[in-house]
Design a protein around this motif. Sequence first.
Motif, PDB file in Angstrom:
ATOM      1  N   VAL A   1       0.844  -1.208   0.000  1.00  0.00           N
ATOM      2  CA  VAL A   1       0.000   0.000   0.000  1.00  0.00           C
ATOM      3  C   VAL A   1       0.878   1.256   0.000  1.00  0.00           C
ATOM      4  O   VAL A   1       0.740   2.111  -0.868  1.00  0.00           O
TER       5      VAL A   1
ATOM      6  N   GLU B   1       3.410  -0.505   4.736  1.00  0.00           N
ATOM      7  CA  GLU B   1       2.008  -0.848   5.004  1.00  0.00           C
ATOM      8  C   GLU B   1       1.584  -1.815   3.896  1.00  0.00           C
ATOM      9  O   GLU B   1       1.550  -1.453   2.719  1.00  0.00           O
TER      10      GLU B   1
ATOM     11  N   GLY C   1      -1.351  -3.772   3.986  1.00  0.00           N
ATOM     12  CA  GLY C   1      -2.791  -3.973   3.820  1.00  0.00           C
ATOM     13  C   GLY C   1      -3.370  -5.119   4.619  1.00  0.00           C
ATOM     14  O   GLY C   1      -4.555  -5.110   4.934  1.00  0.00           O
ATOM     15  N   SER C   2      -2.559  -6.119   4.935  1.00  0.00           N
ATOM     16  CA  SER C   2      -3.049  -7.237   5.759  1.00  0.00           C
ATOM     17  C   SER C   2      -1.851  -7.913   6.415  1.00  0.00           C
ATOM     18  O   SER C   2      -0.707  -7.780   5.938  1.00  0.00           O
TER      19      SER C   2
ATOM     20  N   THR D   1      -0.400  -5.072  10.195  1.00  0.00           N
ATOM     21  CA  THR D   1      -0.403  -5.120   8.727  1.00  0.00           C
ATOM     22  C   THR D   1       0.887  -4.536   8.138  1.00  0.00           C
ATOM     23  O   THR D   1       0.973  -4.336   6.934  1.00  0.00           O
TER      24      THR D   1
END
Lengths: 327, 339
Positions: free
Chosen positions: B105, B128, B130-131, B169
Amino acid sequence: MPSADPLDRREFLRRATRAGLGVALAGGLAALSFDASGPSASPPERAKTGLPDFSLPQAAGRIAVARGAVRRETLWLALQALGGIESFVGRGDRVLIKVNAAFASPPILSATTHPDLVFELARLCYAAGAASVVVTDNPINDPASCFALSGIGPAARRAGASVVLPAESLFRPVSLEGARLIRNWPVLTGPLAGITRLIGVAPVKDHHRSGASMTLKNWYGLLGGRRNLFHQDVHRLIAELALLVRPTLVVLDGTTTMMTNGPTGGSLSDLRETRTLIAGTDPVAVDACGAELLGKRPEDLPFLGAAEKAGAGTVDFRRLSPREVAA
Amino acid sequence: MAVSCTASSPARPSRRESRIAAAILLFLALIAAAVLREQSRPHPAVENFLHARALAVGTRGPAAAGRFALPEGTFALSPPERFDRDSLSEKINGKAELYLAAGFVRLDCWRLGLAGAEDSWIEVFVYEMGSFENAFSVFSAQRRADAVGLELTEFAYAAENAFFFVHGTRYIELIASGAGEPFTRAMEAIGRRLIAERPALQAALTERDLFPSEGLVADSIRRIAADAFGLAGLDRVYSASYRTDGGEAVVFFTRRDHPDQAAALARSYLEMLRAFGAAVAPAEGMDGAFRVEVLDTFEVVFTRAEFFAGTREATDSGLALELARRLEKRLEEAGHALR
């Protein structure tokens, strides 16, 4: 309501003639100043390949492999095996050293050209009579930070070389004849102006996309613009760069090799002491030899075969009878 | 004869005058048309220049990163930076593909100097992803061989000059310009500050329980985000290394949305191996499984419900089958719990 003066025929013809002459004069002047060919898109000195050819025919096909842990020693040994720096740089030459300063990372991570090599190479060039030595690259990260934190900038200046950081005015579009990727693409040509010798110096690194980053991939640092687009076809790009840039000499530093997680690395665990420095005039052969330090064969790196096929050099470096020397 | 040109007494121009006037107007119109035509077609050199200028300046100037309260003993060495999917390669070049394929991200970076230590710095990379699964993918893909476990988070390790860990994340790297105690101390402080400032839910790697425990090489579990084993479309694959008296092998599985998808992936995988000259035959004693021999290594692959799974790179065919059976059992035992 008063009416305008009547216009007789004579007056009308006089005015019409004047207007016609005025228009004809303006049109004539425009025609005289019209440049049908327009400004030239390419300067007359541009070589067929898009950039000047800096290779020396009398030094073609030379390669040397020096073993040792101290870069300044192995560089000197490798150059001696090739006939000495004087074989490549003479009195009055203006030398450009293209380093890999891609990242603002410290020398211990081996993600960039080691400053010891930059210093020694610049020093040797001056010792051979070079009139000037310039060090340049168009790094991935902020250029000033890259040259400062990698140690390349201070090392170059210590040796008396000047550092040219990429600026907008130093790029101009270049097309490589017959190329599919390098067409009308901004290239860092400014530092090449007036240069008579070009030397590439790069570390041996694993590369997530191309499999390896060595002397051929190092020319990627001459490209401007959104060059990351080329990663989709990186092998073809490197092969085209091999044709675009014809250096006088290349130096491949495998003193410490980044074996994994390239091209940035980040951990000392990514590195292995391979104690090898390769120098030569055939960048394809030099890279083919360097691939072995990564435990790879030339077939594992498609850009090597593509560069050879394009006529940029030979993958079969052993055919050039490399001179092996040890510190 | 006088010609009157007044409004009150318009006189009809002669035919000759009309022709001259028309010729002049036509000439002017031709000039205007020529000017307009040339204006609409800039010379290629001008186009090249404008294009090159736009490209040359188009890659600079990353946005500022988010706020980060610096730990004691550190100071900002350069402005913070932020990179998105379009600009990530401006920071990490060719390695960007690894992150992009895993769902990247954004990246925030800070370079911190160490007070009282000249030319000593630590660069902080906060990806980052996202998960948690995506963050674990890039963490596990780059795990260093000589890693030493850290207690910062469940998934964290140290190398001689760097810390690497997953926090919620985010995948975080702290890379020092040197090695030694001052760097280690500072990296620990930075790591703890980042974790404290950016609370994240503790995520569990439930897939870890699906791997048979016997022979599993510690910390070898990886999540391959895309194009696993060279097969396009084979994504979200978990793999782990095994070492036993019988040799070495890799165990893998991926869970799809539907059993048909798992079966289709298995077919594609076997087709790819056949294209490389692999010998494929039914596996003895395992219903619907296939035994593969390729490049002097052995594999056993199978599908069970939504899972496509198997063993690969085994140095012994018996080991490949044995591990495949154990994996099959684990998937059947745990399958319902994962639903």
